[in-house]
Write an enzyme that holds these catalytic residues in place. Structure first.
Site, PDB file in Angstrom:
ATOM      1  N   ARG A 918       3.843   8.814  14.389  1.00  0.00           N
ATOM      2  CA  ARG A 918       3.207   7.391  14.084  1.00  0.00           C
ATOM      3  C   ARG A 918       3.876   6.595  15.222  1.00  0.00           C
ATOM      4  NH1 ARG A 918       4.704   6.047   8.376  1.00  0.00           N
ATOM      5  NH2 ARG A 918       2.986   7.337   7.798  1.00  0.00           N
ATOM      6  N   ARG A 987       9.422  -1.098   9.400  1.00  0.00           N
ATOM      7  CA  ARG A 987       8.313  -0.336   9.982  1.00  0.00           C
ATOM      8  C   ARG A 987       7.399  -1.269  10.870  1.00  0.00           C
ATOM      9  NH1 ARG A 987       7.176   4.719   5.984  1.00  0.00           N
ATOM     10  NH2 ARG A 987       9.218   5.350   5.539  1.00  0.00           N
ATOM     11  N   LYS A1052      12.236   2.556   2.759  1.00  0.00           N
ATOM     12  CA  LYS A1052      11.521   1.732   3.662  1.00  0.00           C
ATOM     13  C   LYS A1052      11.410   0.256   3.568  1.00  0.00           C
ATOM     14  CE  LYS A1052       7.302   3.405   1.406  1.00  0.00           C
ATOM     15  NZ  LYS A1052       6.175   4.496   1.314  1.00  0.00           N
ATOM     16  N   LYS A1054       8.651  -3.123   4.523  1.00  0.00           N
ATOM     17  CA  LYS A1054       7.155  -3.339   5.426  1.00  0.00           C
ATOM     18  C   LYS A1054       7.117  -5.060   5.399  1.00  0.00           C
ATOM     19  CE  LYS A1054       5.342   0.987   3.872  1.00  0.00           C
ATOM     20  NZ  LYS A1054       3.931   1.619   3.278  1.00  0.00           N
ATOM     21  N   CYS A1273      -6.065   7.637   2.374  1.00  0.00           N
ATOM     22  CA  CYS A1273      -5.253   8.328   3.133  1.00  0.00           C
ATOM     23  C   CYS A1273      -5.380   9.820   3.673  1.00  0.00           C
ATOM     24  CB  CYS A1273      -3.708   8.342   2.238  1.00  0.00           C
ATOM     25  SG  CYS A1273      -3.908   9.388   0.996  1.00  0.00           S
ATOM     26  N   CYS A1279      -0.628  16.336   5.041  1.00  0.00           N
ATOM     27  CA  CYS A1279       0.464  15.837   4.177  1.00  0.00           C
ATOM     28  C   CYS A1279       1.168  16.823   2.862  1.00  0.00           C
ATOM     29  CB  CYS A1279      -0.166  14.412   3.523  1.00  0.00           C
ATOM     30  SG  CYS A1279       0.976  13.564   2.608  1.00  0.00           S
ATOM     31  N   CYS A1318      -1.763  10.992  -3.273  1.00  0.00           N
ATOM     32  CA  CYS A1318      -0.366  11.079  -4.211  1.00  0.00           C
ATOM     33  C   CYS A1318      -0.357   9.706  -4.575  1.00  0.00           C
ATOM     34  CB  CYS A1318       0.761  11.838  -3.518  1.00  0.00           C
ATOM     35  SG  CYS A1318       1.468  10.622  -2.237  1.00  0.00           S
ATOM     36  N   CYS A1322      -0.202   4.884  -0.012  1.00  0.00           N
ATOM     37  CA  CYS A1322      -0.384   4.724   1.479  1.00  0.00           C
ATOM     38  C   CYS A1322      -1.801   3.808   1.780  1.00  0.00           C
ATOM     39  CB  CYS A1322      -0.357   5.889   2.316  1.00  0.00           C
ATOM     40  SG  CYS A1322       1.204   6.528   2.551  1.00  0.00           S
TER      41      CYS A1322
END
Length: 1420
Positions: A918, A987, A1052, A1054, A1273, A1279, A1318, A1322
């Site tokens: 990414r 991120r 994470k 954001k 996603c 994944c 899932c 995302c």
């Protein structure tokens, strides 16, 4: 006065340990020999000199003495000698060797060596020959690589280096490190070595040595690349001359730097008498290099000449004029025309012109010996059937039989008494040399002349004369297309292969790599080669003339030498005769580099000599054979074919893995076995997410603490027959999908079920117990209750059916218990200890704490870990488990192809590991140059596509381990990186696109970049590992993270920047948000600040929930980065580092309280935030189509379905955007909705952009509002977290749902629909109006009621729906919406007002009233 040859001979003698000198036919003498004799008398140097006769094999001599040190080969170049060198080129190229080859006026022969050696130098003057000979010797000695030095032998004054200085110079250190450019190709690396050696040589001889010598104006409109000799210097107005001194390596940067930007034409002028291919390698190099140049590219013309006298100012001027007025598609000749060799005139059937690439090679190598048995020439005399393989094989058989009759007649004449002595001698020599292509022909002429002169009376003499055409040895070939290989029997190839005849078969495969999937995958053309190898006596090769010309020569010569059938599979990808050679070159390169068309040779003759018969010639295969064999390509079948290839080359990977597992299990058992009376305990587990594995390890630790000998393994690693020999086994298994076994236990379950079906009872000695783990609320409907802990329950029952005896009852762990599965585990354990009599043993030693992400981060040396070591480990395609957590900080996720995971497990090989990369693209803005590099990386290192993500950046999939570093280095070349694109850090910062507000976008863009850079990790590990920078402090790791510290963040983080009224970044879904506030003058006044948004959830765990952000105040632009920092630091110090599922900022805020958290942030800031200012959002989807900015520039928002950049039928996203990037002068803006805006289009460029958009149908926005508002996603197959399909399935679901919308008049009404594979979220499904979250293959959580502009969370409507249920639910709902909605009412608002679902007012209440309202409620 001296000459070039004597100067070269002198340097060769003084620098070499071994000299191999080619001697011409007697009575001629070697021109080098006299110089060697003279030096032998005067010099103290005594190199070994080996003369090789003209018919000898110099390559074999050089290889036999390859360990002698620096070797030099000196010769006047001839065609046959070059061909013999080519035969050994692969082995010679890695020796410290210089091939000094003298030429007169023709480079045709020596150019065959160009692609076979690392370095190829050309000298045109005696002085240049002296200096380049010195340079070549230094290169070969220092780098242990072969160097070809071609020089023209002429006379002139030469300033020579002193004899005693030669060796010290060759052994001295380089004065320069060579090129410091950005290229990192193998050619560029070799060019660095050349430049270092050239710099040192230039310093020593006090003369400049360069790879290209140019003269003429730097702004010339015409450029002539000259490879050949000219008489004196030439000047022509407006023409730049570039004389090629270094032919290999010939890098693209050299070419691009030499050709002026405004050059209109480039002429490649080579001194050759004949051409073996239509386009010379030098011409193709220039074409390939100049294709990389942006803007207008010059026309490139190939030309040739034969005499230096032809190169004059007048002839060059005329040539330039001709090319300017009427460019030719074929090479043209300079000066007076001369006869050039050509193939025999073609007759019906027509032979495609591209196939001459191979027939020319055959004609060149074999000359008069060549006989094409199915040549089209035969049609006129023998009929149309003359080209069929059956007819050709019949001709060959007849010829072989007639030659056998000839041999018999010769033997009879030898036995006849009347045969005179001279004839007898000739016949005897012929019998010995009859299969020698070179010597049999002159003997044949002499025999015929002798027979015709003496006319013996013996009848055998007349038979010999009648069969005279068979006296010379012939090289017989049958040439056909790839169509022959579809049906071995019908094509006659079966008979040819099985015949045992000495015949060579060349099969041309013309299917382009880009069209490889267009045919039937079950009709494999390469089966011809495999079938032929199975015979054991057939020579087989796979070649590609546009990839490895030298290998083609080597293969055809080996095939001719083989006494028996030979099959050569030749790649020539084209669709029509008009296909440009450049396209064929590109297709060949793709096919060979990707492993689709491997280059190899199989020579059974070598096996009889005790040598390895199989040789791989593809560089990509040599570099990493394992990955190559794992691909679905032709060579992968070799693993399953009969020939016993060398074990070290293609050993059975499955057997190896199983044997390693067996040994590890045995070693562990022996180590742990103690003298206790208690029997050993084997613990077998099956786990997808790692939870069951943790409990299994916990069980093992407690068993060891009680003195039990334990063995731990996965279910699939233990065959059923091995399990039958075990005495006590404890099983731990989790539940996957809809009551399915985890991935690493499915083969074991299949084996159990098969044994039960056969009625077997092999486990009569086994005593066992099972601990099952699941979630009783994961499938809440009564009819789904059977899914709860189903694998464990089934395992317990099957083991009993197979004869096993329980030593403890089934244990059940439920995620819904207070302590999760640990509650049931504590109940089950005492029963197990009682069986072994250790229930009374007191364990005082604490269990070892589990290794968590926090431990891994702290011990990583600021994100280094052992990543660098793992990258060079070729034994596996994966990295170490701990390193896979660290690579996330570097923007990399380890994945595997889940579509074939079970198949590979059944084969006994590791998963098909690959990596996702990414890119960090602050604010989602990139340049055309950056876009083109992303496009190239996808093709060269990834799976040929790339993804625009929901964080407005690029994502690559399918990158294998050895391509990781090259990929990141390519990304770095265009000033992008992947640092902090993933991991427990801030991120990629997303930013609103707002194409109509050009000034405002520039301001928020700069703000977004500032925030991104401010919060970037400062570790140098990224640059050390991926960009080969040196470690800090001379190797001592002394990095310091001023913001993150050694533990980084708990999870994470954001950040997004939005500009009302469009919430295209979903500001409320981010940890931190900045909402732009514009003052009355239209200027950016500052930002409202939001905190606490986040999407991730864990199915069945009500401690996890989505949350939308809260607005906490207003800040100025200058305060923004500092505020983001203090919010992040507050989270760093207060976030949950014990439970990662509750570590996000949203949980920290809810635990501390919003006011308390805000106060802590303001305390760190030293000031309080101003009150929030008014704003309003009205949508969160992108504004598609054309827009005009305030500055007069234009913008076009394109729809990219789910962000996947690939070419599809009717939608050539990848090609179209690539072509646009080549001409676009503005930027590309990626959106958080996975689309792209072509921005800042100048008015002058508007027409061309529109033309390209229309050509590739990228301007087609004729989609429903539902499709335009959909988002998914990646999910399967890459994944590792996916539980269900998403990107591959959502378009199919939309197809069906949008029909309902159109039937109810809602085609153009926007409905935000999102899907993820899932619950991690995302694609931000929890703020969509309707969303689906994967729970198992084909089964989804269904959510309703999100806000149209992302201001409200949705809520779970159904906990388990499949497609039929989705359509059954949405059908009436959409119809009612169309009939009953209020003006301007969006779908998410309507389902709340209509009573389908309750609104979600905050994240902690997300589960409240889930399952629908009133009559629509089913289950909670």
């Amino acid at each position: 006065m001296s000459n070039a040859l004597s100067s070269v001979a002198r340097i060769a003698y003084l620098s070499s340990d071994l000299i191999v000198d080619s001697r011409p036919p007697f009575p001629s003498v070697s021109p080098f020999a006299a110089q060697y004799d003279s030096l032998h008398a005067t010099s103290s140097r005594r190199p070994t000199v080996y003369p090789v006769p003209v018919a000898g094999d110099p390559g074999a001599t050089l290889l036999r003495h390859g360990s002698a040190g620096l070797a030099s080969f000196t010769a006047v170049a001839t065609a046959q000698m070059i061909i013999r060198l080519v035969l050994h080129a692969a082995e010679l190229s890695s020796l410290p060797l210089v091939l000094h080859l003298a030429v007169t006026d023709d480079l045709s022969d020596v150019l065959l060596l160009r692609s076979a050696v690392p370095f190829f130098l050309v000298s045109y003057t005696p002085q240049q020959a002296h200096d380049n000979a010195l340079l070549a010797s230094r290169l070969a000695r220092r780098e242990n690589k072969a160097v070809v030095h071609v020089f023209y032998n002429s006379d002139d004054h030469v300033a020579e280096i002193d004899s005693d200085s030669v060796l010290p110079f060759l052994n001295s250190e380089n004065l320069s490190n060579g090129l410091n450019g950005a290229e990192h190709t193998p050619g560029a690396e070799l060019y660095k070595l050349y430049q270092a050696a050239a710099a040192s040589t230039s310093a020593r001889v006090d003369r400049t040595l360069s790879s290209l010598s140019s003269s003429g104006p730097s702004t010339a409109s015409s450029v002539v690349f000259l490879l050949g000799q000219a008489e004196g210097s030439i000047e022509v107005d407006d023409v730049l001359f570039a004389s090629v001194n270094l032919l290999t390596p010939f890098t693209a940067s050299q070419i691009i730097d030499t050709v002026p930007e405004k050059a209109a034409r480039v002429i490649v002028l080579e001194q050759v008498h004949r051409s073996n291919t239509k386009w010379s390698p030098l011409y193709l190099d220039l074409v390939a290099a100049l294709q990389q140049r942006e803007g207008t590219r010059p026309h490139i013309q190939s030309a040739y000449y034969t005499k230096a006298s032809q190169v004059t100012a007048e002839s060059i001027a005329k040539l330039v004029q001709t090319v300017a007025e009427k460019p030719a598609s074929a090479p043209i000749q300079l000066g007076d025309a001369m006869p050039s060799p050509s193939c025999p005139p073609q007759t019906a059937p027509h032979v495609p012109k591209h196939e001459l690439s191979y027939t020319k090679i055959l004609a060149y190598v074999f000359g008069q010996r060549l006989e094409i048995s199915n040549s089209p020439e035969n049609v006129s005399s023998q009929g149309a059937h003359a080209t069929t393989p059956e007819y050709a094989l019949g001709r060959v058989r007849a010829q072989v039989e007639q030659r056998a009759d000839l041999i018999k007649a010769v033997q009879e004449l030898l036995e006849a008494k009347e045969t005179d002595a001279d004839l007898h001698k000739l016949l005897s020599q012929w019998l010995l040399k009859r299969d020698d292509g070179t010597k049999s022909r002159p003997l044949a002429d002499e025999i015929v002349a002798a027979l015709e002169a003496s006319t013996p009376s013996h009848p055998a003499a007349a038979r010999i004369l009648s069969l005279r055409q068979y006296l010379p040895s012939q090289s017989r070939w049958i040439i056909g297309s790839d169509a022959w290989s579809y049906d071995l029997g019908a094509s006659g190839l079966h008979h040819a292969i099985a015949s045992g005849l000495d015949v060579n078969i060349l099969i041309l495969d013309t299917l382009p790599y880009s069209a490889r999937n267009s045919g039937d995958p079950h009709r494999r053309k390469q089966d011809v080669g495999l079938y032929a190898m199975n015979h054991g006596d057939v020579y087989v090769a796979s070649v590609a003339v546009y990839s490895a010309y030298a290998q083609v020569l080597q293969a055809v010569m080996e095939a001719d030498r083989h006494k028996g059938p030979s099959v050569i599979l030749a790649y020539l990808p084209y669709t029509t005769e008009e296909t440009p050679a450049l396209d064929i070159l590109k297709e060949t390169k793709l096919a060979v580099d990707a492993g689709y068309w491997p280059l190899y040779r199989w020579d059974p003759f070598k096996e009889s000599e005790g040598r390895e018969p199989f040789a791989l010639d593809s560089d990509s295969v040599k570099n990493d054979l394992k990955e190559f064999l794992d691909r679905q390509n032709h060579l992968s079948q070799l693993v399953r074919s009969k020939p016993q290839l060398a074990a070290e080359i293609v050993g059975n990977l499955g057997d190896n893995v199983k044997e390693i597992r067996r040994r590890k299990a045995a070693a562990a058992y022996d180590t742990l076995l103690t003298d206790l009376d208690a029997p050993p305990l084997t613990i077998l587990y099956a786990s997808d997410g790692g939870n069951a594995e943790k409990f299994a390890k916990k069980l093992g630790n407690q068993a060891k603490a009680r003195g039990l000998a334990t063995t731990l393994a996965t279910l699939d690693s233990v065959p059923l027959d091995t399990l039958a020999g075990e005495e006590y086994v404890a099983f731990v298994t989790s539940t996957a999908g809809q009551g399915e076994a985890p991935q690493n236990g499915r083969q074991f379950f299949k084996a159990l079920n098969a044994a039960v079906a056969r009625g077997e009872t092999p486990l009569s000695k086994l005593r066992y117990s099972v601990f099952a783990m699941g979630d009783s609320h994961y499938w809440p409907r009564p009819e789904d209750a059977g899914y709860y802990n189903r694998p464990g329950k089934d395992l317990d029952a099957r083991l009993a059916q197979l004869g096993g005896e329980r030593f403890a009852e089934l244990g059940l762990g439920d995620d819904q218990d207070a302590d999760g599965p640990a509650t049931g585990f504590k109940v089950w354990l005492p029963k197990l200890w009682k069986t072994f009599g250790v229930d009374a043993v007191e364990v005082h030693e604490a269990e070892p704490a589990p290794i968590t992400n926090e431990h891994i981060k702290a011990a990583s040396g600021y994100l280094r870990g052992t990543i660098a070591e793992g990258l060079v480990d070729t034994s596996t395609g994966a990295l170490a488990e701990a390193d896979t957590q660290l690579t996330k900080f570097h923007g990399i996720y380890q994945q595997d192809d889940r579509d074939i995971r079970e198949e590979r497990l059944a084969q006994g090989v590791e998963p098909a590991y690959s990596f996702m990369i990414r890119v960090r693209t602050p604010a989602g803005v990139c340049t055309p140059e950056q876009w083109l590099r992303m496009d190239e990386i996808a093709d060269e290192h990834g799976n040929g596509t790339f993804k625009l993500t929901t964080r407005a950046t690029f994502q690559f999939h399918g990158v294998i381990k050895r391509h990781l570093k090259p990929s990141i280095q390519e990304i770095n070349k265009v000033l992008l990186d992947t640092l902090a694109a993933c991991g427990d850090v801030n991120r990629n910062v997303t930013c609103a696109v707002i194409p109509t507000m050009s000034k405002l976008h520039k301001q928020v863009f700069e703000f977004s970049k500032l925030v991104s850079d401010h919060l970037l990790p400062r570790t140098t590990a990224y640059h050390e590992i991926w960009l080969d920078k040196k470690m800090v402090a001379g190797g001592a790791i002394k990095d310091f993270e001023p913001l993150y510290g050694e533990f980084y963040l708990p999870r994470k983080f954001k950040i997004a920047v939005a500009v009302p009224p469009t919430n295209d970044v979903d500001i409320y879904a981010n940890d931190v948000g900045f909402i732009a506030i514009v003052d009355d003058k239209g200027e950016l006044a500052g930002f409202n600040v939001t905190i606490g948004g986040g999407m991730g959830v864990t199915h069945g765990n009500k401690k996890t929930y989505p949350r939308i952000a809260d607005v906490i105040g207003f800040c100025t632009v200058e305060q923004g980065p500092l505020i983001a920092e203090k919010i992040m630091l507050t989270q760093r110090d207060n976030g949950n580092r014990v439970d990662r599922k509750n570590a996000r900022l949203k949980y920290t805020i809810d635990r501390m309280g919003l006011d308390v958290f805000k106060a802590e942030v303001e305390k760190r800031l030293g000031f309080t935030l101003a009150p929030a200012r008014p704003f309003a959002f009205d949508r969160n989807i992108d504004e598609y189509g054309w827009h005009a900015g305030e500055d007069g520039r234009h913008h076009c928002m394109l729809y990219i379905e789910n962000g996947r950049i690939q070419d599809e039928p009717g939608r050539d996203y990848k090609t179209g955007l690539r072509e646009i990037a080549k001409v676009h002068t503005g930027t590309f803006r990626l959106t958080a909705n996975q689309h792209v805006c072509i921005s800042d289009i100048e008015p002058a460029n508007l027409g061309e952009i529109k033309r390209l958009l229309a050509k590739y149908r990228l301007d087609d926005l004729n989609y429903t509002g539902l499709r335009l508002g959909s988002q998914a996603c990646v999910a399967f197959p890459t994944c590792g977290l996916a539980m269900a399909e998403s990107e591959r399935y959502l378009p199919l679901l939309v197809d069906k749902v949008e029909k309902m919308c159109e039937e109810n008049g809602l085609r153009n009404d926007s409905i935000v629909m999102r899907m993820t594979g899932c619950p991690n979220g995302c694609a931000r499904p929890y703020i969509a109006e309707v969303a689906f979250v994967g729970k198992a293959p084909g089964a989804y959580l269904m959510l309703l009621g999100g806000g149209f502009h992302g201001q409200r969370l949705n809520k779970i409507y159904r906990e388990n729906v499949t497609e039929p249920e989705i359509l059954e639910i949405l059908g009436p709902m959409i119809k009612r919406y169309a009939l009953e909605r209020n003006d301007g009412e969006h779908f998410g608002d309507f389902v709340i007002r209509a009573g389908y679902i309750a609104p979600t007012t905050e994240g902690r209440l997300w589960y409240d009233r889930m399952g629908g309202e009133g009559e629509h409620r089913i289950a909670a």
